[in-house]
Design an enzyme around this catalytic site. Structure first.
Site, short mmCIF file in Angstrom:
data_model
loop_
_atom_site.label_atom_id
_atom_site.label_comp_id
_atom_site.label_asym_id
_atom_site.label_seq_id
_atom_site.Cartn_x
_atom_site.Cartn_y
_atom_site.Cartn_z
CG LEU A 2 -0.14 -2.92 -32.83
CD1 LEU A 2 0.26 -2.00 -33.98
CD2 LEU A 2 0.87 -3.84 -32.43
N GLY A 3 -2.99 -1.44 -29.37
CA GLY A 3 -3.26 -0.54 -28.31
C GLY A 3 -4.53 0.11 -28.47
N GLY A 56 -7.41 3.42 -26.71
CA GLY A 56 -7.60 4.81 -25.95
C GLY A 56 -8.96 5.26 -26.36
CG PHE A 67 -8.43 9.36 -31.24
CD1 PHE A 67 -9.46 10.26 -31.62
CD2 PHE A 67 -7.31 9.29 -32.11
CE1 PHE A 67 -9.43 11.06 -32.93
CE2 PHE A 67 -7.37 10.04 -33.43
CZ PHE A 67 -8.66 10.84 -33.67
CB VAL A 106 -3.67 1.13 -32.95
CG1 VAL A 106 -2.48 1.02 -34.12
CG2 VAL A 106 -4.07 2.47 -32.52
CE LYS A 113 -5.88 6.25 -32.49
NZ LYS A 113 -4.84 7.19 -32.10
CG ASP A 145 -2.67 13.14 -28.05
OD1 ASP A 145 -2.63 13.52 -26.85
OD2 ASP A 145 -3.21 11.95 -28.20
#
Length: 660
Positions: free
Chosen positions: A345-346, A348, A350, A353, A368, A464
């Site tokens: 899904l994504g 970054g 961190f 996900v 995640k 965040d």
């Protein structure tokens, strides 16, 4: 568990009908038959013809010694006579899931097919002449190996009509059609059961039919294969008829029995072979079986060890009390299909996900994976994550639980079907939100932050807040998510944070000086979020191609000073919006973005301003200045983790940019 691979053919009857004559030959056992053998083919004492023994990579042929006349003329274009043959075969496999390379009934210009190869060539052809029209070979193959690259085989259990090569002219899965209802019934060639094959060619219709059935029933009315083809150019005036078989890596024995005039008169299939067979099994087979069993045992142990390591988790005593809040890594692995990229899904700084579906409950989740460079503080971190699982608010993405494994923390959230808010705001979005939707999202996020700061049992500092961490449910309600950076503290105290984390453009200036996150630093980030939603632009746009460097809060402040604050609003809003509401949101964004923490409003005040419960104060009295609205430099702070949002972070939900 390993039975012997045995291919058995019985009842070999070929009848060629010439003008005014019947030519036929039948056998009641092969001990005295007029057959020509080559390769490893041999007779057994009880009347069986063994085409191959248990040696691997071998072939065997059995052809009628005399040629058969198929034409009245030497002319290659002359029509050939009608002919037919019937035989019964059975296949018994020492390895239930493996098989030999099959057998074939053959019409050939020569006996023995010199130069033919074993294995998948079935003792008929080789790699040089396969498919050559000068072969003049017609065959019906019963193939138990799937060779896609060379022959386009449909599966490892098929019957085919071959002309000059092993790429069948007609092919179908082994089976037969029931005469009563027309239902197709599969037959497994390696089942060990005897089956009968009829091969018939009609010289007038130029049609070849092949029929297969269990040996205990009559010939089905519907053939398995039917090929309309004039064979006059393929079949010579005289040809030889017979059988061919070959072995590959699996030890295989091929047998032919006598004519099946009466089933009870057929020679018996050997249970474990004759004396020679039993001797070979004792000397070779037993050794092979022992080697295979030992290999399987070792492979099984290695597999179990690897599987245990693959799903190994880190569980310490202090985590036992968390109970159902901890997920098994195996369940999350299955839910995300092994964390495949197709489920991503994504991503970054961190973590990454993934979308998943829990195998036990079919609940959609977002998983995640958070990399951890150090175990320091892990107990406190996990404890806070577990506490946050108790958060309950309609505008927060529910944190369902966690899992720990090999230096990474895995967080499990409820899945939001419409993704993150940022993909509806930036980079020429495919779908834009109207002002009514945007204002509802803003109010929802503000309500969620108020709950975190003041209304829960402890203070939760999100750390965040940004558009990419606001997720939209099925009704496009805004829900604040991604609590991976969040910290807890008691009311009246600040959380113990020493590192600056978050995303550039949302970080309050005091964070670079003290490293301490507070509710006021969340308010600062919320101010940037308000301007994002109203203006359709990111907080910072620096060093991007074809775009001037811009800090959004400075841009909005400049427009406000000029008395033209609407010049900074998102042009995608069109004209369908309430001007007072847009102005309120942008001014409130400026108030939250003040450099001095003490003059920023609390989230309770923000909610009251948005609901119209109290009027917005005159901004002129707040001593705003452009210098106070810019973002502090990070120079001298080596532990500051700041970055521009990545392109993936800007377009995919559940993404976060960086972590300390």
């Amino acid at each position: 568990m390993f039975s012997r691979l045995l291919v058995t053919l019985s009842f070999f009857l070929v009848k060629v009908i010439a003008a005014h004559e019947d030519l036929s030959f039948t056998y009641n056992g092969f001990s005295s038959a007029n057959l020509s053998l080559d390769g490893v083919a041999e007779f057994t004492p009880n009347g069986l013809l063994r085409l191959t023994d248990i040696d691997t990579q071998r072939k065997g042929h059995a052809f009628y010694s005399n040629p058969v006349t198929f034409k009245n003329s030497m002319n290659t274009a002359a029509a050939i006579f009608s002919f037919s043959t019937t035989f019964v075969f059975a296949i018994r496999s020492e390895y239930p899931t493996l098989s030999g390379h099959g057998i074939a009934f053959v019409i050939s210009p020569t006996r023995g097919l010199p130069g033919a190869s074993p294995n998948h060539y079935l003792g008929l052809f080789n790699e040089n002449n396969n498919g050559n029209e000068n072969n003049h070979v017609v065959a019906v193959e019963l193939d138990t190996i799937k060779s896609i690259d060379q022959f386009d085989d449909i599966n490892n259990n098929h019957v085919g009509i071959d002309i000059n090569g092993l790429k069948s002219e007609k092919v179908y899965t082994a089976g037969y059609y029931n005469d009563k209802n027309g239902e197709f019934k599969n037959l497994t060639l390696v089942s060990g059961k005897s089956m009968k094959v009829w091969v018939e060619y009609d010289g007038k219709k130029k049609q070849m039919n092949v029929t297969l059935a269990p040996s205990n029933i009559g010939k089905p009315r519907t053939p398995l294969l039917s090929l309309t083809r004039d064979l006059s150019s393929v079949v010579n005036n005289t040809m030889y008829v017979g059988f061919s078989a070959s072995t590959g890596s699996v030890p295989t024995s091929h047998y032919i029995l006598a004519q099946e005039l009466v089933l009870s008169q057929l020679p018996k299939l050997p249970r474990m072979g004759d004396k020679k067979d039993r001797s070979l099994i004792l000397t070779v087979g037993l050794t092979l079986i022992c080697v295979i069993i030992i290999s399987l045992a070792i492979s099984g142990i290695i597999y179990l060890i690897k599987r245990k390591r693959k799903f190994e988790e880190l569980v310490e005593d202090w985590e036992v009390d968390y109970g159902p809040q901890r997920y098994k890594y195996k369940d999350l692995y299955i839910a995300t299909k092994g964390f495949r990229d197709q489920q991503l899904l994504g991503a970054g700084g961190f973590g990454r996900v993934y979308k998943g579906i829990l195998p036990t409950s079919n609940i959609e989740i977002a998983v995640k994976r958070v990399s951890q460079d150090s175990e320091q503080g892990m107990r406190e971190f996990v404890s806070e994550i577990v506490c946050m699982r108790r958060l309950r608010h309609r505008n927060l993405v529910p944190l369902l639980g966690y899992c720990r494994r090999k230096g990474e923390l895995i967080l499990v959230y409820d899945y939001m079907s419409n993704g993150s808010l940022d993909k509806y705001l930036f980079d020429q979005p495919k779908t834009t939100l109207n002002w009514s939707q945007r204002l509802r999202i803003i109010k929802g996020v503000a309500s969620g932050l108020l709950y975190l700061h003041e209304e829960w049992e402890q203070v939760v500092i999100h750390r965040d807040v940004k558009a990419s961490n606001v997720l939209l449910d099925r009704e496009f309600n805004g829900r604040l998510g991604d609590f991976g950076l969040s910290r807890l503290c008691d009311h009246g105290r600040d959380p113990k944070t020493t590192h600056v984390v978050g995303t550039r453009g949302y970080l309050a200036p005091e964070l670079t000086r003290t490293g301490k996150a507070t509710a006021r630093t969340d308010v600062f980030a919320f101010g940037a979020f308000l301007l994002e939603v109203a203006c359709g632009r990111r907080p910072t746009e620096i060093g991007r191609p074809s775009m001037e460097d811009m800090i959004l809060v400075d841009h909005v402040y400049s427009c406000w000073k000029k008395g033209a604050v609407f010049a900074a609003s998102d042009p995608n809003l069109g004209s369908d919006f309430v001007a007072e509401e847009v102005e309120l949101v942008m001014k409130l964004g400026l108030m939250c973005s003040q450099a001095e923490p003490s003059v920023r409003p609390s989230m309770r005040q923000v909610v009251r301003y948005l609901e119209g419960d109290i009027p917005l104060p005159n901004l002129m009295s707040l001593r705003l200045c452009s210098g106070g609205l810019t973002f502090a430099s990070a120079e001298g702070f080596d532990d500051v983790a700041m970055s521009y949002p990545s392109s993936l972070d800007q377009t995919v939900p559940y993404a976060s940019s960086s972590v300390a």
